[in-house]
Design a protein around this motif. Sequence first.
Motif, PDB file in Angstrom:
ATOM      1  N   ASP A 179       0.809  -1.223   0.000  1.00 34.68           N
ATOM      2  CA  ASP A 179       0.000   0.000   0.000  1.00 34.68           C
ATOM      3  C   ASP A 179       0.844   1.276   0.000  1.00 34.68           C
ATOM      4  OD1 ASP A 179       0.964  -0.426   2.536  1.00 34.68           O
ATOM      5  OD2 ASP A 179      -0.850   0.254   3.556  1.00 34.68           O
ATOM      6  N   MET A 180       2.160   1.128  -0.134  1.00 34.75           N
ATOM      7  CA  MET A 180       3.050   2.289  -0.228  1.00 34.75           C
ATOM      8  C   MET A 180       3.348   2.599  -1.691  1.00 34.75           C
ATOM      9  SD  MET A 180       6.154   1.760   2.450  1.00 34.75           S
ATOM     10  CE  MET A 180       5.933   1.448   4.202  1.00 34.75           C
ATOM     11  N   THR A 181       3.449   3.877  -2.000  1.00 39.88           N
ATOM     12  CA  THR A 181       3.972   4.301  -3.286  1.00 39.88           C
ATOM     13  C   THR A 181       5.337   4.925  -3.027  1.00 39.88           C
ATOM     14  OG1 THR A 181       1.759   4.756  -4.146  1.00 39.88           O
ATOM     15  CG2 THR A 181       3.612   5.734  -5.326  1.00 39.88           C
ATOM     16  N   ILE A 182       6.378   4.380  -3.651  1.00 37.12           N
ATOM     17  CA  ILE A 182       7.727   4.909  -3.449  1.00 37.12           C
ATOM     18  C   ILE A 182       8.262   5.427  -4.784  1.00 37.12           C
ATOM     19  CG2 ILE A 182       8.146   3.385  -1.488  1.00 37.12           C
ATOM     20  CD1 ILE A 182       9.876   1.634  -3.281  1.00 37.12           C
ATOM     21  N   THR A 183       8.901   6.603  -4.737  1.00 36.72           N
ATOM     22  CA  THR A 183       9.422   7.218  -5.951  1.00 36.72           C
ATOM     23  C   THR A 183      10.825   7.754  -5.683  1.00 36.72           C
ATOM     24  OG1 THR A 183       7.160   7.969  -6.446  1.00 36.72           O
ATOM     25  CG2 THR A 183       8.942   8.839  -7.814  1.00 36.72           C
ATOM     26  N   PRO A 184      11.836   7.282  -6.420  1.00 32.38           N
ATOM     27  CA  PRO A 184      13.203   7.766  -6.207  1.00 32.38           C
ATOM     28  C   PRO A 184      13.495   9.043  -7.008  1.00 32.38           C
ATOM     29  CG  PRO A 184      13.209   5.916  -7.735  1.00 32.38           C
ATOM     30  CD  PRO A 184      11.781   6.148  -7.360  1.00 32.38           C
ATOM     31  N   TYR A 185      14.179   9.986  -6.347  1.00 27.21           N
ATOM     32  CA  TYR A 185      14.614  11.219  -6.991  1.00 27.21           C
ATOM     33  C   TYR A 185      16.089  11.428  -6.673  1.00 27.21           C
ATOM     34  CZ  TYR A 185       9.634  12.311  -7.532  1.00 27.21           C
ATOM     35  OH  TYR A 185       8.292  12.261  -7.871  1.00 27.21           O
ATOM     36  N   GLN A 186      16.793  12.054  -7.602  1.00 25.38           N
ATOM     37  CA  GLN A 186      18.237  12.192  -7.427  1.00 25.38           C
ATOM     38  C   GLN A 186      18.587  13.327  -6.465  1.00 25.38           C
ATOM     39  OE1 GLN A 186      20.525  12.231 -11.028  1.00 25.38           O
ATOM     40  NE2 GLN A 186      22.410  11.726  -9.968  1.00 25.38           N
ATOM     41  N   LEU A 187      19.573  13.036  -5.598  1.00 26.28           N
ATOM     42  CA  LEU A 187      20.119  14.018  -4.669  1.00 26.28           C
ATOM     43  C   LEU A 187      21.451  14.524  -5.210  1.00 26.28           C
ATOM     44  CD1 LEU A 187      19.350  12.078  -1.351  1.00 26.28           C
ATOM     45  CD2 LEU A 187      18.029  13.958  -2.344  1.00 26.28           C
ATOM     46  N   ASP A 188      22.046  15.500  -4.532  1.00 24.59           N
ATOM     47  CA  ASP A 188      23.322  16.078  -4.964  1.00 24.59           C
ATOM     48  C   ASP A 188      24.430  15.534  -4.077  1.00 24.59           C
ATOM     49  OD1 ASP A 188      21.893  17.663  -6.828  1.00 24.59           O
ATOM     50  OD2 ASP A 188      21.470  19.141  -5.268  1.00 24.59           O
ATOM     51  N   GLU A 212      24.098  17.488  -0.788  1.00 26.87           N
ATOM     52  CA  GLU A 212      24.651  18.817  -0.552  1.00 26.87           C
ATOM     53  C   GLU A 212      23.619  19.876  -0.910  1.00 26.87           C
ATOM     54  OE1 GLU A 212      28.824  21.203  -1.550  1.00 26.87           O
ATOM     55  OE2 GLU A 212      28.621  19.052  -1.899  1.00 26.87           O
ATOM     56  N   CYS A 213      22.640  19.444  -1.691  1.00 29.65           N
ATOM     57  CA  CYS A 213      21.559  20.318  -2.147  1.00 29.65           C
ATOM     58  C   CYS A 213      22.120  21.553  -2.849  1.00 29.65           C
ATOM     59  CB  CYS A 213      20.647  20.711  -0.989  1.00 29.65           C
ATOM     60  SG  CYS A 213      18.916  20.873  -1.480  1.00 29.65           S
ATOM     61  N   THR A 214      23.014  21.304  -3.792  1.00 27.21           N
ATOM     62  CA  THR A 214      23.560  22.404  -4.586  1.00 27.21           C
ATOM     63  C   THR A 214      22.492  22.975  -5.513  1.00 27.21           C
ATOM     64  OG1 THR A 214      24.390  20.742  -6.153  1.00 27.21           O
ATOM     65  CG2 THR A 214      25.932  21.576  -4.506  1.00 27.21           C
ATOM     66  N   ARG A 215      21.486  22.164  -5.827  1.00 26.63           N
ATOM     67  CA  ARG A 215      20.327  22.659  -6.570  1.00 26.63           C
ATOM     68  C   ARG A 215      19.267  23.060  -5.543  1.00 26.63           C
ATOM     69  NH1 ARG A 215      18.297  17.889  -9.697  1.00 26.63           N
ATOM     70  NH2 ARG A 215      19.034  16.817  -7.813  1.00 26.63           N
ATOM     71  N   VAL A 216      18.901  24.310  -5.533  1.00 22.75           N
ATOM     72  CA  VAL A 216      17.987  24.801  -4.509  1.00 22.75           C
ATOM     73  C   VAL A 216      16.686  25.334  -5.099  1.00 22.75           C
ATOM     74  CG1 VAL A 216      17.683  26.470  -2.647  1.00 22.75           C
ATOM     75  CG2 VAL A 216      19.885  25.339  -2.932  1.00 22.75           C
ATOM     76  N   THR A 217      16.784  26.112  -6.161  1.00 17.96           N
ATOM     77  CA  THR A 217      15.586  26.719  -6.739  1.00 17.96           C
ATOM     78  C   THR A 217      14.732  25.660  -7.434  1.00 17.96           C
ATOM     79  OG1 THR A 217      16.559  27.193  -8.906  1.00 17.96           O
ATOM     80  CG2 THR A 217      16.910  28.824  -7.154  1.00 17.96           C
ATOM     81  N   GLU A 219      13.683  25.803 -10.399  1.00 22.10           N
ATOM     82  CA  GLU A 219      14.202  25.618 -11.761  1.00 22.10           C
ATOM     83  C   GLU A 219      15.390  24.665 -11.759  1.00 22.10           C
ATOM     84  OE1 GLU A 219      11.664  28.943 -11.429  1.00 22.10           O
ATOM     85  OE2 GLU A 219      13.546  28.564 -10.323  1.00 22.10           O
ATOM     86  N   GLU A 220      16.270  24.796 -10.762  1.00 22.45           N
ATOM     87  CA  GLU A 220      17.442  23.924 -10.674  1.00 22.45           C
ATOM     88  C   GLU A 220      17.039  22.492 -10.346  1.00 22.45           C
ATOM     89  OE1 GLU A 220      20.810  27.112  -9.076  1.00 22.45           O
ATOM     90  OE2 GLU A 220      19.480  26.103  -7.665  1.00 22.45           O
ATOM     91  N   LEU A 221      16.095  22.341  -9.441  1.00 23.12           N
ATOM     92  CA  LEU A 221      15.660  20.997  -9.044  1.00 23.12           C
ATOM     93  C   LEU A 221      14.920  20.300 -10.167  1.00 23.12           C
ATOM     94  CD1 LEU A 221      14.563  21.806  -5.398  1.00 23.12           C
ATOM     95  CD2 LEU A 221      16.365  20.205  -6.062  1.00 23.12           C
ATOM     96  N   ALA A 222      14.180  21.071 -10.934  1.00 25.62           N
ATOM     97  CA  ALA A 222      13.516  20.572 -12.133  1.00 25.62           C
ATOM     98  C   ALA A 222      12.747  19.280 -11.876  1.00 25.62           C
ATOM     99  CB  ALA A 222      14.542  20.406 -13.261  1.00 25.62           C
ATOM    100  N   GLU A 223      13.141  18.192 -12.520  1.00 27.58           N
ATOM    101  CA  GLU A 223      12.389  16.941 -12.424  1.00 27.58           C
ATOM    102  C   GLU A 223      12.510  16.278 -11.053  1.00 27.58           C
ATOM    103  OE1 GLU A 223      13.857  14.363 -15.461  1.00 27.58           O
ATOM    104  OE2 GLU A 223      15.969  14.675 -14.920  1.00 27.58           O
TER     105      GLU A 223
END
Length: 326
Positions: A179-188, A212-217, A219-223
């Motif tokens: 019953d869980m939905t898991i979705t992977p997203y890329q980190l920095d 490190e979260c070098t992408r913050v905005t 627009e940078e995080l995008a997908e």
Amino acid sequence: MSLVVKFWGVRGSLPSAPPPQEWSYHIEGILRNFFSSGYREPSQIAKYLQSMETPLVGGYGVATTCVEIQSPQAQLIIDGGSGIRNLSEAIMKGTTGRSKGPFHIFMTHFHWDHVIGLPFFTPHFIPGCEVHYYGVQPELEKLIRGVFAKPYFPVPFEQLKSKVFFHVLEPRKPYQLEDMTITPYQLDHPDPCWGLKVENGGKAYAHCVDTECTRVTREELAEDLPLYQNIDLMYFDAQYTLPELAEKANWGHSAAQVGLDIALRENIKTVLFAHHDPGARVEQVLELKRQTREYYESREKFASQKDQKLSSVKWDFAHEGLEIYL
């Protein structure tokens, strides 16, 4: 209850505990405060200790990353840091999760502090037990097999008694686990590292440690932006202070202020900061907490001066054994 999140390991880089001399000094301070807090009798000791936050008494923990998430129908383990050993013992005693399995382990990446506990996860050695590994890395099976290899560990993968299965997930594509939905997203992070969004019953947890979260905005995080949207609880990397973050660029870890900015912008309800530096003692984490509070209050003050409404975010620094109900 839609999700229960328990933190079995919150330390970063490698398991680390203060030496005995430092613990002695810490305990001495606790005993001194017993009297200054107005207590006098030994029978009041338990009440005194219960009046304090857990980390002020026992610290933030020594084990590396391992998070357990339970829903009404499923149990998911994120990473196999040294914290998975205590989880394993609890499973064997029947005090947590589904003691008979199957067991599901998502691997964010394969740095030592995230795999060091895997050989000590007892279900691997129980005949008929099922252990399922999930990861975005195409070489997932090869990497897990490499953890169980001589001379690094005496029991090779081929001799494990359990049935081990491997599931390579597609980046940013939802996967249904009971019953869980898991979705992977890329980190920095150096070497690809994948955060995870876990959803059930209208509640969502975002695992954002080792970034490190070098992408913050946006627009940078995008997908990868959805990892931070519609989130009830975000687990965020805060190993460094802001000055340290500048000094240790490209080390793959962040600061609490960065996570707070994202949480405020995306209306995240609660944030827990972790991946505590192996050299950080109780007082140093408390100092990080003080700096974070100062930053949050400055954001509130600035918003007030601009006649703006700042979204309310609950936040704290995670400690080993902490359990959150969503």
